[in-house]
Design a protein around this motif. Structure first.
Motif, PDB file in Angstrom:
ATOM      1  N   VAL A   1      11.995   2.372  -0.365  1.00  0.00           N
ATOM      2  CA  VAL A   1      12.550   3.690  -0.673  1.00  0.00           C
ATOM      3  C   VAL A   1      12.299   3.978  -2.156  1.00  0.00           C
ATOM      4  N   LYS A   2      11.846   5.216  -2.439  1.00  0.00           N
ATOM      5  CA  LYS A   2      11.425   5.530  -3.809  1.00  0.00           C
ATOM      6  C   LYS A   2      11.677   6.995  -4.073  1.00  0.00           C
ATOM      7  N   HIS A   3      11.842   7.407  -5.338  1.00  0.00           N
ATOM      8  CA  HIS A   3      11.790   6.616  -6.570  1.00  0.00           C
ATOM      9  C   HIS A   3      13.211   6.621  -7.136  1.00  0.00           C
ATOM     10  N   PHE A   4      13.831   5.513  -7.046  1.00  0.00           N
ATOM     11  CA  PHE A   4      15.258   5.404  -7.423  1.00  0.00           C
ATOM     12  C   PHE A   4      15.376   5.346  -8.939  1.00  0.00           C
TER      13      PHE A   4
ATOM     14  N   CYS B   1       0.849  -1.197   0.000  1.00  0.00           N
ATOM     15  CA  CYS B   1       0.000   0.000   0.000  1.00  0.00           C
ATOM     16  C   CYS B   1       0.876   1.234   0.000  1.00  0.00           C
ATOM     17  N   ASP B   2       0.275   2.312  -0.505  1.00  0.00           N
ATOM     18  CA  ASP B   2       1.044   3.545  -0.547  1.00  0.00           C
ATOM     19  C   ASP B   2       1.164   4.219   0.805  1.00  0.00           C
ATOM     20  N   GLY B   3       2.085   5.167   0.696  1.00  0.00           N
ATOM     21  CA  GLY B   3       2.420   6.161   1.686  1.00  0.00           C
ATOM     22  C   GLY B   3       2.660   7.438   0.919  1.00  0.00           C
TER      23      GLY B   3
ATOM     24  N   GLY C   1       6.161  18.890  -8.635  1.00  0.00           N
ATOM     25  CA  GLY C   1       4.857  18.731  -7.991  1.00  0.00           C
ATOM     26  C   GLY C   1       4.881  17.868  -6.755  1.00  0.00           C
ATOM     27  N   ARG C   2       5.852  16.943  -6.670  1.00  0.00           N
ATOM     28  CA  ARG C   2       5.809  15.980  -5.558  1.00  0.00           C
ATOM     29  C   ARG C   2       6.790  16.326  -4.441  1.00  0.00           C
ATOM     30  N   ASN C   3       7.366  17.540  -4.474  1.00  0.00           N
ATOM     31  CA  ASN C   3       8.349  17.869  -3.435  1.00  0.00           C
ATOM     32  C   ASN C   3       7.796  17.649  -2.027  1.00  0.00           C
TER      33      ASN C   3
ATOM     34  N   LEU D   1      12.925  -1.420  -2.701  1.00  0.00           N
ATOM     35  CA  LEU D   1      13.314  -0.174  -3.389  1.00  0.00           C
ATOM     36  C   LEU D   1      12.517  -0.104  -4.676  1.00  0.00           C
ATOM     37  N   MET D   2      11.915   1.063  -4.909  1.00  0.00           N
ATOM     38  CA  MET D   2      11.097   1.239  -6.118  1.00  0.00           C
ATOM     39  C   MET D   2      11.906   1.985  -7.161  1.00  0.00           C
ATOM     40  N   ALA D   3      12.086   1.318  -8.323  1.00  0.00           N
ATOM     41  CA  ALA D   3      12.782   1.974  -9.433  1.00  0.00           C
ATOM     42  C   ALA D   3      11.836   2.999 -10.035  1.00  0.00           C
ATOM     43  N   SER D   4      12.375   4.158 -10.372  1.00  0.00           N
ATOM     44  CA  SER D   4      11.515   5.227 -10.889  1.00  0.00           C
ATOM     45  C   SER D   4      11.105   4.933 -12.326  1.00  0.00           C
ATOM     46  N   TYR D   5      10.076   5.636 -12.784  1.00  0.00           N
ATOM     47  CA  TYR D   5       9.574   5.455 -14.151  1.00  0.00           C
ATOM     48  C   TYR D   5      10.581   5.928 -15.190  1.00  0.00           C
ATOM     49  N   ASN D   6      11.266   7.016 -14.868  1.00  0.00           N
ATOM     50  CA  ASN D   6      12.045   7.766 -15.859  1.00  0.00           C
ATOM     51  C   ASN D   6      13.303   7.033 -16.305  1.00  0.00           C
TER      52      ASN D   6
ATOM     53  N   THR E   1       9.187  -2.226  -9.772  1.00  0.00           N
ATOM     54  CA  THR E   1       8.975  -1.074 -10.663  1.00  0.00           C
ATOM     55  C   THR E   1       8.011  -0.100  -9.996  1.00  0.00           C
ATOM     56  N   ASP E   2       8.004   1.131 -10.474  1.00  0.00           N
ATOM     57  CA  ASP E   2       6.897   1.999 -10.120  1.00  0.00           C
ATOM     58  C   ASP E   2       5.690   1.436 -10.878  1.00  0.00           C
ATOM     59  N   HIS E   3       4.511   1.957 -10.570  1.00  0.00           N
ATOM     60  CA  HIS E   3       3.295   1.249 -11.008  1.00  0.00           C
ATOM     61  C   HIS E   3       2.892   1.601 -12.425  1.00  0.00           C
TER      62      HIS E   3
ATOM     63  N   ASN F   1       5.820  14.387 -17.761  1.00  0.00           N
ATOM     64  CA  ASN F   1       6.232  13.235 -18.571  1.00  0.00           C
ATOM     65  C   ASN F   1       7.104  12.269 -17.776  1.00  0.00           C
ATOM     66  N   ARG F   2       6.775  12.062 -16.553  1.00  0.00           N
ATOM     67  CA  ARG F   2       7.619  11.330 -15.594  1.00  0.00           C
ATOM     68  C   ARG F   2       7.877   9.889 -16.015  1.00  0.00           C
ATOM     69  N   THR F   3       6.968   9.308 -16.794  1.00  0.00           N
ATOM     70  CA  THR F   3       7.177   7.890 -17.123  1.00  0.00           C
ATOM     71  C   THR F   3       8.152   7.705 -18.283  1.00  0.00           C
TER      72      THR F   3
ATOM     73  N   GLY G   1       0.934  17.836  -6.408  1.00  0.00           N
ATOM     74  CA  GLY G   1       1.245  16.435  -6.177  1.00  0.00           C
ATOM     75  C   GLY G   1       1.520  15.676  -7.452  1.00  0.00           C
ATOM     76  N   GLU G   2       1.425  14.403  -7.327  1.00  0.00           N
ATOM     77  CA  GLU G   2       1.814  13.445  -8.356  1.00  0.00           C
ATOM     78  C   GLU G   2       1.179  13.738  -9.706  1.00  0.00           C
ATOM     79  N   GLY G   3       1.999  13.659 -10.721  1.00  0.00           N
ATOM     80  CA  GLY G   3       1.489  13.731 -12.089  1.00  0.00           C
ATOM     81  C   GLY G   3       1.611  15.099 -12.721  1.00  0.00           C
TER      82      GLY G   3
HETATM   83  C1  GLC Z   1       2.561   5.933  -8.451  1.00  0.00           C
HETATM   84  C2  GLC Z   1       3.719   6.620  -7.749  1.00  0.00           C
HETATM   85  C3  GLC Z   1       4.360   5.803  -6.664  1.00  0.00           C
HETATM   86  C4  GLC Z   1       3.298   4.969  -5.986  1.00  0.00           C
HETATM   87  C5  GLC Z   1       2.781   3.958  -6.992  1.00  0.00           C
HETATM   88  C6  GLC Z   1       1.594   3.165  -6.433  1.00  0.00           C
HETATM   89  O1  GLC Z   1       2.607   6.168  -9.823  1.00  0.00           O
HETATM   90  O2  GLC Z   1       4.741   7.133  -8.599  1.00  0.00           O
HETATM   91  O3  GLC Z   1       4.976   6.709  -5.732  1.00  0.00           O
HETATM   92  O4  GLC Z   1       3.863   4.283  -4.862  1.00  0.00           O
HETATM   93  O5  GLC Z   1       2.418   4.547  -8.236  1.00  0.00           O
HETATM   94  O6  GLC Z   1       0.492   3.986  -6.339  1.00  0.00           O
END
Ligand code: GLC
Length: 752
Positions: free
Chosen positions: A182-185, A77-79, A149-151, A226-231, A261-263, A193-195, A473-475
């Motif tokens: 730990v994310k987003h590595f 689950c998220d945080g 946006g996500r600072n 560890l969550m690998a980032s989209y980019n 992976t990120d989602h 265009n984060r993905t 926020g996100e996106g």
């Molecule tokens: C989102 C976020 C990530 C989150 C995941 C699950 O796109 O980038 O931080 O944990 O997907 O919702």
């Protein structure tokens, strides 16, 4: 009868097929792996949708079960400011609200790892008691530019502060027996265009700024995931980068956890598995098919399949679900709310307090302006949003603190917010996915409050409070206009309230309820005091009241620079929120398809302090209701680096805590370096007036090194190092020196 025969035969088949098969235990993973078919190994590497909802709505993803080998499904689950959960379920009239804790930027502003660990100790208990195995936090990307946006989810512009606070965060979460992620590595420093964005970063900046905080958290707190980032980084998707996920993360840093992976899904499933990305999340049928066919064709060798599956199985056996933990579904939300309030109070930053405006004393009647006084933003939007039962408002908390609020004014904002919410509800945007659970569209825009009563309000009240709030926020990244900069309405409100109240010799206090840095230089002269709670969680308004009344003496310090102008950040020349000149190169759009980190290591104070660029409020800055003196420090070279100590004394009239920031200036010559870099920090306990505490520090030489790209090595030059003990990056209180006799070097792989 037929059904009964079928179900008995199914059970019989399951029993027979698992007969003699090992059932997963922590000590027989190798045996289980040997018993797994190639397809089973491959299927374990792709998240399973059914495990995502097998338990309850709101989980982010899950890992597949393989019943015949006793492998249960597990869920994430998220945080990161609390559990991102839906509070209602079809099959239950119980609610599942979660605690919205202060956001990452605020908790990092405490500069208190112990406080952070205590907070995430409570947060991790909620994760455990609500039956979640993997928690998708902390978010810890560097604050490269104020308009990301996500600072709000992230900690700082400085990698040491970010890494140390992340390590404390992870310890608190994992102390509950659940897994932190730990994310987003790595280098996910914009949302535009984060993905697909390709972060093009020099190797020195990558190592010293964007990887360094992850290196610290991996080495010091051993996160389980560890969550690998989209980019992409330098042209390669992070999730498919063997350099990042295996050579650096595992071979150099010794990371032993699972990488996910990120989602979302990318075509290069097999490339990701080969690179060391163990788990495709949330996982879909196409990815499963690609993984299975690669297993069948040998494109993924059995050794690779076993390597990744081994890490997934090690994760599974560490989960509460595997251990059969009977979660209560009833975490102590009241206790967690108290923790959230305490942490927020210890982290709030006091930016201005002219003439002892604060704490408010005797000012019983307050005129409270700004829609944020009613629609107080607890947490930003996106997966980092938290659905909590109640977010306290400033109106509510100041009333509870015993102040008498100008009622017609309070009613105006209350009615306005209610009208706005009901309009949104009627407009049908109040659906869970976009509104409550992600917070999109939740923020109420600043109204054009009628100011015809202002003279009366200034006459009848003792002081004015103005709440300026922001959401992001996100996106999406933030905007310069009406976001980083005040809107015309906000500027008008500030000016007119200040004129009226100052004309009557009354004070004006501004509360910045924001998720990221905003412009302050042009208007801060209008305020007598400025309090920065960022987005302080569901109890944050009470924490603000605790600071305004002096119940809490503020001790937070800035973790990101407040520039005079957003364009003063060198990264703004290469950031999507700013108008760009120049054509897209080769059809690629600058700062969207690719972003040049042309500023290199010159991020935040490293730029401003070294080049003498004026700022509105510097990194590490924060006022107190008391004052502190620093003794002459003791600085000594140690067998590895240096040790230091300094005694801090409360020289004021009220009890307070002081953050001591330890910067180091390296010897001149050799590689160009920032004038000073943060190398340690500490926070005193609550010191009574006249009381002292000695803080001691020990910094290894490796932490003093800079990255030499040509040699692929960390280097600490020989020479005299100056150690500065500071109350902010621009307020050095004491200093000492030590020598490194001969140059030191630590080689790494020539990758990235
Ligand atoms: C989102 C976020 C990530 C989150 C995941 C699950 O796109 O980038 O931080 O944990 O997907 O919702």
């Amino acid at each position: 009868m037929i059904k009964r025969i079928i179900s008995i035969s199914v059970l019989l088949f399951a029993a027979l097929s698992s007969f003699g098969q090992p059932r997963l235990r922590p000590d027989n993973i190798e045996e289980v792996i040997k018993a797994m078919t190639d397809e089973e190994l491959a299927s374990l590497l792709v998240g399973a949708k059914e495990s995502r909802f097998e338990f309850f709505e709101g989980t982010a993803a899950g890992v597949r079960s393989i019943p015949r080998l006793g492998i249960p499904a597990t869920i994430s689950c998220d945080g990161p400011a609390g559990l991102h959960f839906y509070p209602f379920r079809d099959n239950s009239d119980k609610t599942f609200y979660c605690t919205a804790f202060p956001v990452g930027t605020l908790t990092a502003s405490s500069w208190d790892p112990e406080l952070m660990e205590a907070m995430t100790g409570a947060m991790g208990n909620e994760v455990l008691e609500y039956g979640v195995d993997m928690f998708l936090g902390p978010g810890m990307n560097i604050h490269r530019n104020p308009l990301c946006g996500r600072n709000f989810e992230y900690f700082s512009e400085d990698p040491l502060l970010s890494g140390k606070m992340a390590a404390a965060y992870v310890r608190g979460i994992q102390g509950n027996g659940v897994i932190a992620t730990v994310k987003h590595f790595a280098a996910n420093n914009q949302e535009t265009n984060r993905t697909e964005n390709d972060a093009r970063i020099g190797r020195r900046a990558l190592r010293e700024i964007y990887l360094k905080n992850f290196e610290i958290v991996v080495r010091e707190a051993r996160p389980g995931a560890l969550m690998a980032s989209y980019n992409k980084v330098n042209g390669e998707y992070v999730q498919q980068s063997h350099d990042l996920l295996t050579t650096v993360l595992r071979d150099e840093w010794g990371y032993e956890g699972v990488v996910l992976t990120d989602h979302g899904a990318k075509e290069g499933t097999v490339a990701a598995a080969k690179a060391g990305c163990d788990l495709m999340q949330p996982g879909n049928e196409d990815e499963l098919e690609r993984m299975l066919s690669a297993a069948r064709s040998g494109a993924l060798t059995r050794a690779e399949l076993e390597r990744n599956a081994r890490r997934v199985l090690r994760y599974i056996v560490s989960t509460p679900r595997f251990k059969g933990y009977k979660f209560s579904d009833s975490p102590d939300l009241e206790a967690h709310a108290r923790t959230a309030r305490k942490v927020a109070g210890e982290s709030i930053v006091l930016l201005k307090n002219d003439g002892g405006t604060l704490p408010l004393k005797g000012e019983e009647k307050l005129a409270v302006y700004g829609v944020g006084s009613e629609d107080f933003v607890a947490v930003g939007i996106g997966s980092g949003h938290v659905v909590t039962k109640h977010v306290a408002s400033i109106r509510e908390s100041l009333t509870a603190a015993g102040f008498t609020l100008d009622q017609p004014l309070a009613d105006y904002y209350k009615d306005y917010v209610r009208m706005d919410y009901s309009t949104k509800r009627l407009a049908g945007i109040m659906d869970w996915l976009s509104y409550e659970s992600w917070g999109y569209g939740k923020k109420v825009a600043e109204p054009d409050v009628p100011l015809n009563l202002l003279p009366e309000q200034a006459a009848q009240n003792d002081a004015a409070i103005i709440v300026l709030s922001r959401d992001a926020g996100e996106g999406n990244d933030r905007d310069l206009l009406d976001d980083f900069e005040l809107s015309a309405r906000e500027r008008r409100l500030l000016r007119m309230v200040a004129d009226e109240f100052h004309a009557k010799g009354k004070k004006v206090v501004v509360i910045l309820n924001i998720g990221g840095v905003i412009e302050t230089a042009s208007w801060k002269n209008l305020a007598d005091a400025i309090v920065l709670p960022w987005q302080p969680g569901q109890e944050g308004a009470y924490a603000v009241a605790d600071v305004l009344t002096g119940k809490v003496n503020p001790s937070g310090k800035l973790t990101m620079t407040f520039p005079v102008d957003a364009l003063d950040h060198p990264s703004s020349a290469n950031f999507p929120s700013f108008p760009q000149v120049g054509e897209a190169l080769g059809g690629l759009k600058k700062n969207t398809d690719y972003t040049e980190y042309a500023e290199g290591i010159w991020v935040g104070y490293r730029h401003f302090s070294t080049r003498g660029v004026p700022v509105s409020y510097p990194f590490g800055y924060g006022l107190s209701y008391t004052s502190f003196g620093y003794s002459k420090p003791v600085v000594k070279a140690s067998a590895d680096g240096f040790t230091a100590s300094v005694t801090v004394t409360n020289t004021g009239t009220v009890a307070g805590k002081e953050v001591v920031e330890v910067y180091v200036s390296a010897p001149s010559g050799g590689m160009e370096k920032p004038v000073r870099e943060l190398k340690a920090f500490g926070k005193t306990r609550l010191l009574s007036p006249g009381e002292s505490q000695t803080l001691s520090f020990s910094v290894p030489a490796y932490d003093l090194a800079s990255f030499n790209e040509a040699l692929s090595a960390w280097e600490a030059a020989a020479g005299t190092y100056e150690v500065q003990f500071a109350s902010s990056v621009e307020d050095i209180r004491a200093s000492g020196t030590f020598q490194i006799r001969k140059p030191l070097s630590w080689g790494v792989n020539n990758v990235l």
